[in-house]
Scaffold this motif. Structure first.
Motif, PDB file in Angstrom:
ATOM      1  N   THR A  81       0.795  -1.379  -0.114  1.00  0.00           N
ATOM      2  CA  THR A  81       0.061  -0.099  -0.105  1.00  0.00           C
ATOM      3  C   THR A  81       0.887   1.219  -0.032  1.00  0.00           C
ATOM      4  OG1 THR A  81      -1.898  -1.108   1.198  1.00  0.00           O
ATOM      5  CG2 THR A  81      -1.793   1.040   1.266  1.00  0.00           C
ATOM      6  N   LEU A  82       0.509   2.198  -0.894  1.00  0.00           N
ATOM      7  CA  LEU A  82       1.100   3.395  -1.051  1.00  0.00           C
ATOM      8  C   LEU A  82       0.449   4.626  -0.769  1.00  0.00           C
ATOM      9  CD1 LEU A  82       3.207   2.637  -4.302  1.00  0.00           C
ATOM     10  CD2 LEU A  82       4.139   2.395  -1.795  1.00  0.00           C
ATOM     11  N   ASN A  83       0.845   5.716  -0.393  1.00  0.00           N
ATOM     12  CA  ASN A  83       0.095   6.777  -0.076  1.00  0.00           C
ATOM     13  C   ASN A  83       0.605   8.170  -1.042  1.00  0.00           C
ATOM     14  OD1 ASN A  83      -1.015   5.808   2.075  1.00  0.00           O
ATOM     15  ND2 ASN A  83      -0.760   7.263   3.604  1.00  0.00           N
ATOM     16  N   SER A  87       5.118   4.831   1.602  1.00  0.00           N
ATOM     17  CA  SER A  87       4.068   4.030   2.481  1.00  0.00           C
ATOM     18  C   SER A  87       3.632   4.947   3.564  1.00  0.00           C
ATOM     19  CB  SER A  87       4.652   2.775   2.758  1.00  0.00           C
ATOM     20  OG  SER A  87       5.631   2.755   3.739  1.00  0.00           O
ATOM     21  N   PRO A  88       2.607   4.414   4.371  1.00  0.00           N
ATOM     22  CA  PRO A  88       2.084   5.057   5.285  1.00  0.00           C
ATOM     23  C   PRO A  88       3.121   5.104   6.397  1.00  0.00           C
ATOM     24  CG  PRO A  88       0.337   3.708   4.333  1.00  0.00           C
ATOM     25  CD  PRO A  88       1.647   3.260   3.707  1.00  0.00           C
ATOM     26  N   ASP A  89       3.951   4.134   6.659  1.00  0.00           N
ATOM     27  CA  ASP A  89       5.074   4.197   7.560  1.00  0.00           C
ATOM     28  C   ASP A  89       6.277   4.729   7.304  1.00  0.00           C
ATOM     29  OD1 ASP A  89       5.601   2.005   5.804  1.00  0.00           O
ATOM     30  OD2 ASP A  89       6.134   0.681   7.389  1.00  0.00           O
ATOM     31  N   ASN A  90       5.984   5.624   6.062  1.00  0.00           N
ATOM     32  CA  ASN A  90       7.331   6.471   5.749  1.00  0.00           C
ATOM     33  C   ASN A  90       8.380   5.499   4.983  1.00  0.00           C
ATOM     34  OD1 ASN A  90       8.873   8.674   5.429  1.00  0.00           O
ATOM     35  ND2 ASN A  90       9.341   9.086   7.498  1.00  0.00           N
ATOM     36  N   ARG A  91       8.150   4.536   4.505  1.00  0.00           N
ATOM     37  CA  ARG A  91       9.191   3.711   3.480  1.00  0.00           C
ATOM     38  C   ARG A  91       9.195   4.097   2.205  1.00  0.00           C
ATOM     39  NH1 ARG A  91       8.701  -2.295   4.910  1.00  0.00           N
ATOM     40  NH2 ARG A  91       6.433  -1.702   4.887  1.00  0.00           N
ATOM     41  N   VAL A  92      10.056   4.047   1.464  1.00  0.00           N
ATOM     42  CA  VAL A  92      10.154   4.474   0.137  1.00  0.00           C
ATOM     43  C   VAL A  92      10.257   3.068  -0.797  1.00  0.00           C
ATOM     44  CG1 VAL A  92      11.475   5.549  -1.865  1.00  0.00           C
ATOM     45  CG2 VAL A  92      11.312   6.874   0.201  1.00  0.00           C
ATOM     46  N   GLN A 144       9.682  11.258  10.847  1.00  0.00           N
ATOM     47  CA  GLN A 144       8.469  12.326  10.360  1.00  0.00           C
ATOM     48  C   GLN A 144       7.856  12.049   9.126  1.00  0.00           C
ATOM     49  OE1 GLN A 144       9.461  16.420  10.521  1.00  0.00           O
ATOM     50  NE2 GLN A 144       7.495  17.121  10.325  1.00  0.00           N
ATOM     51  N   TRP A 145       6.638  11.896   9.136  1.00  0.00           N
ATOM     52  CA  TRP A 145       5.911  11.737   7.724  1.00  0.00           C
ATOM     53  C   TRP A 145       6.360  13.123   6.962  1.00  0.00           C
ATOM     54  CZ3 TRP A 145       4.081   8.529   4.485  1.00  0.00           C
ATOM     55  CH2 TRP A 145       3.203   8.946   3.372  1.00  0.00           C
ATOM     56  N   PRO A 146       6.578  12.897   5.490  1.00  0.00           N
ATOM     57  CA  PRO A 146       7.022  13.511   4.836  1.00  0.00           C
ATOM     58  C   PRO A 146       5.711  14.682   4.303  1.00  0.00           C
ATOM     59  CG  PRO A 146       7.011  11.741   3.407  1.00  0.00           C
ATOM     60  CD  PRO A 146       6.806  11.391   4.959  1.00  0.00           C
ATOM     61  N   THR A 147       6.039  15.908   4.299  1.00  0.00           N
ATOM     62  CA  THR A 147       5.158  16.961   3.704  1.00  0.00           C
ATOM     63  C   THR A 147       5.110  17.116   2.213  1.00  0.00           C
ATOM     64  OG1 THR A 147       6.736  18.721   3.972  1.00  0.00           O
ATOM     65  CG2 THR A 147       5.472  18.536   5.755  1.00  0.00           C
ATOM     66  N   ALA A 148       6.203  16.523   1.602  1.00  0.00           N
ATOM     67  CA  ALA A 148       6.248  16.528  -0.011  1.00  0.00           C
ATOM     68  C   ALA A 148       7.137  15.319  -0.428  1.00  0.00           C
ATOM     69  CB  ALA A 148       6.790  17.757  -0.657  1.00  0.00           C
ATOM     70  N   VAL A 205      12.454  14.232  -0.698  1.00  0.00           N
ATOM     71  CA  VAL A 205      11.272  14.664   0.274  1.00  0.00           C
ATOM     72  C   VAL A 205      11.588  15.483   0.892  1.00  0.00           C
ATOM     73  CG1 VAL A 205      10.977  11.926   0.267  1.00  0.00           C
ATOM     74  CG2 VAL A 205      12.399  12.954   1.966  1.00  0.00           C
ATOM     75  N   ALA A 206      10.191  16.560   1.651  1.00  0.00           N
ATOM     76  CA  ALA A 206      10.691  17.334   2.339  1.00  0.00           C
ATOM     77  C   ALA A 206       9.800  17.131   3.744  1.00  0.00           C
ATOM     78  CB  ALA A 206       9.960  18.608   1.842  1.00  0.00           C
TER      79      ALA A 206
END
Length: 892
Positions: free
Chosen positions: A731-733, A750-755, A782-786, A800-801
Motif C-alpha cells: 500500500t502506498l500513499n 508507504s504510510p510508515d514512511n518507507r520508500v 516524521q511523515w514527509p510533507t512533500a 522528500v520534504a
C-alpha cells in the motif's frame, strides 16, 4: 445664409445651441448629473457633479418634481423607463447636450438595448425630454401621458427597425413635439386610442424612411412650421377622425426614393399613396390647411384630401377652400448631408421667407432658438419664415476663438487667463452686441469689442458660450466643443516604464507626463540611435538585440518648462515566445483553488513566462470545474508536445501544448470507454512520465497503482492495469514517476514512511521491485510533507520534504548502487514549510521546484557537472503568480 456661426478652439469642431450649465461646482439640489464617461460614476450615489450616476435609468428612478436630470455626452445603451411625474409648477426635465448645427457633438446618445426603447414615458405627466440623440430601435414612446415636451432632440437613422422614431399613443394629451431633427430616421406617429391637444412644430424631417408625420385619431392637433424634405412616403398624413387639425407654415418637398432616380437612402414604405399632405374624409370637414410650401416630385401628388387628389395648390384651393396661401416652390436649400442634416433656406427661396401665418400655434423660435426676423432683401407679408428654420443675416464669416492669454491652448493651471474673440458679421445689418459666458458661474460679459479676456480662479472644466447679434435681431449662439480645462497648479513631471511585449526584442514604453499646462509634444531617445515623438501613452520600439540601453524621455509644456527622465533598460527576448525556443526549457502546470495555470522557463535566456490559464478557450471551455481537481501532472513526449493531466471527481483529463508554436489542443478525457477506460473509484493522486512517443499515466487509488499508456506514434491508449499486482508493491500513499532509458520508475512512499520503487523495463518487458529504504533508511521518522522523483541519465533521484528541510537519495542504475539520504537545506537554503515538491532535469542539471509559505513557487538548480546547488529563487515574484496549491513540472 446661416444663423449659427463657426466655432473653433484651435481646430475644435462646431457645436451650437442650448445653454450649458457651469461645470465647476457640484450641481444644486435641483440637478441630478449622469455621466457614464466619468471614472468615479456610480448608480448608488446621489448624482452630484463630482459623483454622477452612470446610467440615466438610475436618475429616472429617484428624480423628484422640479429636478433636472442633466445627462452629459456619452453613449448610453439602456432603455430609460420614466415612471415619475412632475407638476405644472415643477416639471421634471431630462436635459442632454446642445442642439444647434450638426453633428450634435455634445449630445448624449441613447441607443436602448436590443429591440429596446430609448425613453418610454408611460402614465406620467409634466415631463420634458430635451437635447438627446435618440438611436434606439423604438425611439421615444409617450403612452397614456399628458403635459409632455419632446424638444430639440435628434432622432437618428436606425436600419434595425421599421418602427416610428417617435410615438405618442394611448390617449396622450397636451404633448408638444418641437424643434427636433428626424435625420434619415423613421418618421413620427401620434394616435391610437384618441388623444388631444398635440403640437408638432419647428421640427426638421430630413429624408425619413417612412411618412414624415402621421396623426391618427387625435383632436386639436397642430402641425406648424416644420420642414419635411425628401420623405419616403409623403410628409403629413392626417388619418381617422382627427377633428380640428391645423397644418400651417410647413415646407413639404417630396422625394420618392423608390424610383430609379431615387435619393439613395433606404425607404421602408413601398407603394401606396405618397401625397405630401393627406387629410382623411373623417377629418377634412374641420381641418385647416394653409401657408404651406408643397412641392411634389417623382409622380406623386401635393394633396390627397378626403380621398381626392389635387395636382397644385391652386387646384386644391379652388376645390376645398383651403390652402389659399399655399405655394408650389421647388425650394433651394443650403448644403445638406449626414454631417449637416438641416434643410436651411436661402434667399433664393424667397416665397418661403417672411410669408408664414404669425397666428399659427408654435413655440416662438425656430429649431435653433432664433425668433422671427424680417429679411430686408425680401418683400414679404410678415416676419416669420415657413418651415423649421428662420433665415437671418449672420453668415459663416462669424467665429468664436478662445486661446490662452499667452497664445497657447485652452488648458492651463489656476489662475488661468483666456481671450475669447467673437468676430461677428451680418449681411443684413451692422453688428449688435457680443455676449460671452465663460461657464464658471461669473456673470456673462457683453461687449462691443471683438476680444474679451477672462481669468479662471478655480480648477475645473468649463464650456464657453457666445451670442452674437446684429442690429435687426439676428442672432447666432454657440459653444466651444473643446472646453477650457483649468488644472491645479503643478510643475512638469515625467516618467516611463518599459515592458517586453513581442518577439524577439519588442518593448512597450508607457510614457507619463503631467503639468498644469498642456504638453503638446515629447520625444523618446531609445539609446540605440532611434527616436519616437510622443508626450504620453504607449510607444512600441523594436531593439536590434539584447543589452542595456539608456532610454531618455523628454517633454516641454506650453509654459516653456521641460522635464527629462533617463533609465537604463535591460532588453531581453520576449518571455512568452522565448520559453518556446529550443534549449533548457521547463514547463509548469500549477493550480489555485479556482484555476489551472501553465507557464514556462528558459534557463538559457534566464526568463520565465507568466502563468496563464492552461488549455484553449479559458475556464468556460473546460469539461471540469477547477475547484474539483485533486491532483495534476505533466510530461513531454519526444515530439515536443507537453501533456497536461488533471484528475477531477474520479475522471482524468488531458490537454496538449505544442512547443513548436505554443498552441493547445482541447481538453480530452482519459477515463472514457474509448480512451483508457473508467477507473472503479476516484484516484487520490496521479503522476505521468514520458518515454519516447509514449506517455505513461499513473493513478494511485486505494493505496494501489494503476497505469495507462498513450502511444503518440499510433494514436492509441492501453487500458488501465494494476501495476501493484504486477510488481507486488504494498500500500502506498504517494507516488511519482521518472524514466531512465527505456525503464519506467514508479517511486512511492508507504504510510510508515518507507520508500518503494518499481521498475518497468520496456526492452525486456519485465517489472522489478525494490525497497531503497532497506539500503538507505528513512529520511526521517516524521511523515514527509512533500514527495517527488526525477532522473538524470541513469540515476533516479528521490526527494522528500519534512517541514522546512529537503532531503535527497539517489539510485544509480548503471552502477547498481544507492546513496544515503542527504539534507539539501544547507546547500540550497531555507524557504519555510514546504507544501509541494516537483522536479525534472535539463542536461546534467536537476531542476527542483517547491511550494512553500502559503503557495509561493520557488526553484533551485543542482548542477551535477559543477557539484553545486543554487539558492532558492522566487518564481512567484518574478511572474506575479497568485498563491498556488499544487504544481507539476517537466523538461520540454
Amino acid at each position: 445664409m446661416r444663423h449659427a456661426f463657426g466655432l473653433t478652439a484651435a481646430a475644435a469642431s462646431v457645436v451650437l445651441g442650448l445653454p450649458v450649465p457651469a461645470a465647476t461646482a457640484a450641481g444644486a439640489a435641483t440637478t441630478l448629473h449622469v455621466d457614464n464617461t466619468a471614472a468615479d460614476c456610480t448608480d448608488q450615489g446621489g448624482g452630484t457633479f463630482a459623483r454622477p450616476y452612470c446610467t440615466i435609468s438610475a436618475a429616472a428612478a429617484v428624480v423628484q418634481p422640479g429636478q433636472t436630470v442633466r445627462v452629459w455626452a456619452g453613449d448610453y445603451k439602456e432603455d430609460v423607463r420614466v415612471t415619475r411625474s412632475g407638476t405644472p409648477e415643477q416639471p421634471i426635465t431630462f436635459l442632454g447636450g446642445r442642439v444647434d448645427t450638426a453633428p450634435f457633438l455634445s449630445q448624449p446618445t441613447v441607443r436602448g438595448t436590443q429591440n429596446g426603447t430609448a425613453f418610454a414615458l408611460n402614465n406620467v405627466h409634466d415631463i420634458a425630454v430635451r437635447g438627446f440623440r435618440i438611436a434606439a430601435p423604438h425611439g421615444l414612446q409617450v403612452v397614456h401621458s399628458s403635459s409632455v415636451v419632446v424638444d430639440q432632440n435628434q432622432f437618428h437613422w436606425n436600419l434595425n427597425t421599421v418602427q416610428d422614431s417617435l410615438r405618442v399613443v394611448g390617449g396622450s394629451s397636451h404633448v408638444t413635439v418641437s424643434r427636433n431633427s428626424f435625420n434619415h430616421s423613421s418618421g413620427a406617429f401620434v394616435g391610437e386610442g384618441g388623444g388631444s391637444d398635440l403640437l408638432v412644430t419647428g421640427n426638421d424631417f430630413d429624408r425619413t424612411t417612412t411618412t414624415g408625420l402621421v396623426v391618427n385619431g387625435v383632436s386639436d392637433a397642430a402641425v406648424t412650421n416644420n420642414t419635411f424634405a425628401l420623405s419616403c412616403n409623403g410628409s403629413v398624413d392626417i388619418q381617422g377622425l382627427s377633428p380640428r387639425s391645423v397644418v400651417k407654415n410647413n415646407i413639404a418637398v417630396d422625394g420618392n426614393q423608390n424610383s430609379a432616380t431615387a435619393n439613395p437612402k433606404r425607404c421602408w414604405t413601398v407603394g401606396g399613396y405618397a401625397a405630401q399632405i393627406t387629410v382623411s374624409p373623417e377629418s377634412a370637414g374641420t381641418a385647416s390647411v394653409d401657408y404651406n410650401v408643397v412641392h411634389a416630385r417623382s409622380g406623386t401628388q401635393p394633396y390627397r384630401w378626403a380621398s381626392s387628389t389635387y395636382e397644385s395648390p391652386a387646384e386644391f384651393a379652388a376645390a376645398t377652400g383651403r390652402g389659399t396661401h399655399d405655394l408650389d416652390l421647388d425650394l433651394e436649400f443650403s448644403a445638406s448631408s449626414d454631417q449637416r442634416p438641416f434643410n436651411l433656406l436661402t434667399e433664393a427661396s424667397a416665397g418661403a421667407i417672411d410669408s408664414a401665418d404669425p397666428t399659427a400655434p408654435g413655440v416662438g423660435t425656430d429649431q435653433f432658438g432664433q425668433p422671427a426676423i424680417d429679411d430686408p432683401n425680401v418683400t414679404g407679408t410678415g416676419t416669420r419664415d415657413r418651415g423649421a428654420h428662420e433665415l437671418n443675416g449672420l453668415d459663416g464669416g462669424t467665429a468664436l476663438v478662445v486661446h490662452g492669454a499667452a497664445g497657447g491652448s485652452t488648458t492651463g493651471p489656476a489662475p488661468f487667463t483666456v481671450n475669447a474673440t467673437v468676430r461677428a458679421r451680418s449681411a443684413w445689418a451692422g453688428p449688435g452686441s457680443r455676449t460671452v459666458d465663460f461657464g464658471d458661474g461669473t456673470e456673462p460679459v457683453t461687449s462691443d469689442q471683438e476680444t474679451v479676456p477672462h481669468t479662471y480662479t478655480a480648477p475645473g472644466t468649463y464650456t464657453v458660450t457666445a451670442t452674437a447679434t446684429d442690429a435687426l435681431g439676428g442672432r447666432a449662439e454657440g459653444a466651444l466643443f473643446q472646453p477650457v480645462r483649468v488644472n491645479a497648479p503643478s510643475g512638469l513631471t515625467t516618467d516611463f516604464t518599459a515592458t517586453s511585449v513581442g518577439w524577439p526584442y519588442v518593448y512597450r514604453f508607457d510614457l507619463r507626463s503631467s503639468s498644469g499646462y498642456l504638453i503638446p509634444a515629447g520625444s523618446v531617445d531609445f539609446g540605440d540611435g532611434s527616436r519616437a515623438y510622443a508626450a504620453s501613452g504607449p510607444v512600441e520600439h523594436t531593439f536590434a538585440g539584447p543589452g542595456t540601453y539608456r532610454v531618455t524621455f523628454t517633454v516641454r509644456d506650453e509654459s516653456g518648462e521641460s522635464s527629462t527622465t533617463t533609465k537604463a533598460v535591460e532588453v531581453g527576448p520576449y518571455a512568452p515566445v522565448a520559453v518556446l525556443q529550443p534549449g533548457e526549457r521547463v514547463q509548469v502546470l500549477a493550480r489555485t483553488p479556482a484555476s489551472v495555470l501553465n507557464g514556462g522557463a528558459h534557463y538559457g535566456y534566464g526568463l520565465w513566462a507568466p502563468l496563464t490559464p492552461a488549455g484553449p478557450g479559458g475556464p468556460g471551455a473546460r469539461p471540469f470545474n477547477e475547484g474539483d481537481i485533486n491532483s495534476s501532472a505533466i510530461g513531454t513526449t519526444a515530439d515536443g508536445v507537453v501533456h497536461n493531466v488533471v484528475a477531477a471527481k474520479g475522471r482524468i483529463f488531458i490537454a496538449d501544448r505544442r512547443m513548436s508554436d505554443g498552441g493547445w489542443s482541447g481538453w480530452g478525457e482519459l477515463t472514457t470507454p474509448d480512451a483508457a477506460g473508467p477507473l472503479a473509484t476516484a484516484p487520490q493522486q496521479i503522476a505521468v512520465a514520458a518515454m519516447g512517443d509514449k506517455l505513461h499515466v499513473l493513478a494511485l487509488r486505494d493505496g494501489r497503482v494503476f497505469q495507462a499508456t498513450g502511444d503518440w506514434s499510433t494514436g492509441s491508449w492501453s487500458r488501465w492495469a494494476d501495476v501493484s499486482t504486477t510488481v507486488g508493491a504494498g500500500t502506498l500513499n504517494r507516488i511519482s514517476a521518472a524514466v531512465t532509458g527505456d525503464t519506467l520508475h514508479i517511486a512511492g512512499i508507504s504510510p510508515d514512511n518507507r520508500v518503494f520503487v518499481a521498475d518497468g523495463d520496456y526492452d525486456r518487458g519485465t517489472w522489478g521491485y525494490g525497497e531503497p529504504s532497506a539500503l538507505i533508511g528513512k529520511s526521517s521518522e516524521q511523515w514527509p510533507t512533500a514527495f517527488t522523483a526525477t532522473a538524470i541519465g541513469s540515476t533516479l533521484h528521490i526527494l522528500v520534504a519534512h517541514g522546512t528541510t529537503v532531503h535527497q537519495a539517489s539510485g544509480d542504475y548503471a552502477a547498481g548502487e544507492w546513496s544515503g539520504w542527504g539534507d539539501l537545506t544547507a546547500a540550497i537554503g531555507p524557504i519555510g514549510t514546504v507544501e509541494r515538491l516537483s522536479a525534472t532535469s535539463t542536461g546534467n542539471k536537476l531542476r527542483l521546484y517547491a511550494l512553500a509559505d502559503g503557495g509561493v513557487l520557488r526553484d533551485a538548480t543542482g548542477d551535477y557537472d559543477r557539484g553545486a546547488w543554487s539558492g532558492w529563487g522566487n518564481v512567484s515574484a518574478a511572474v506575479g503568480a497568485p498563491a498556488l496549491t499544487d504544481l507539476a513540472v517537466t523538461a520540454s
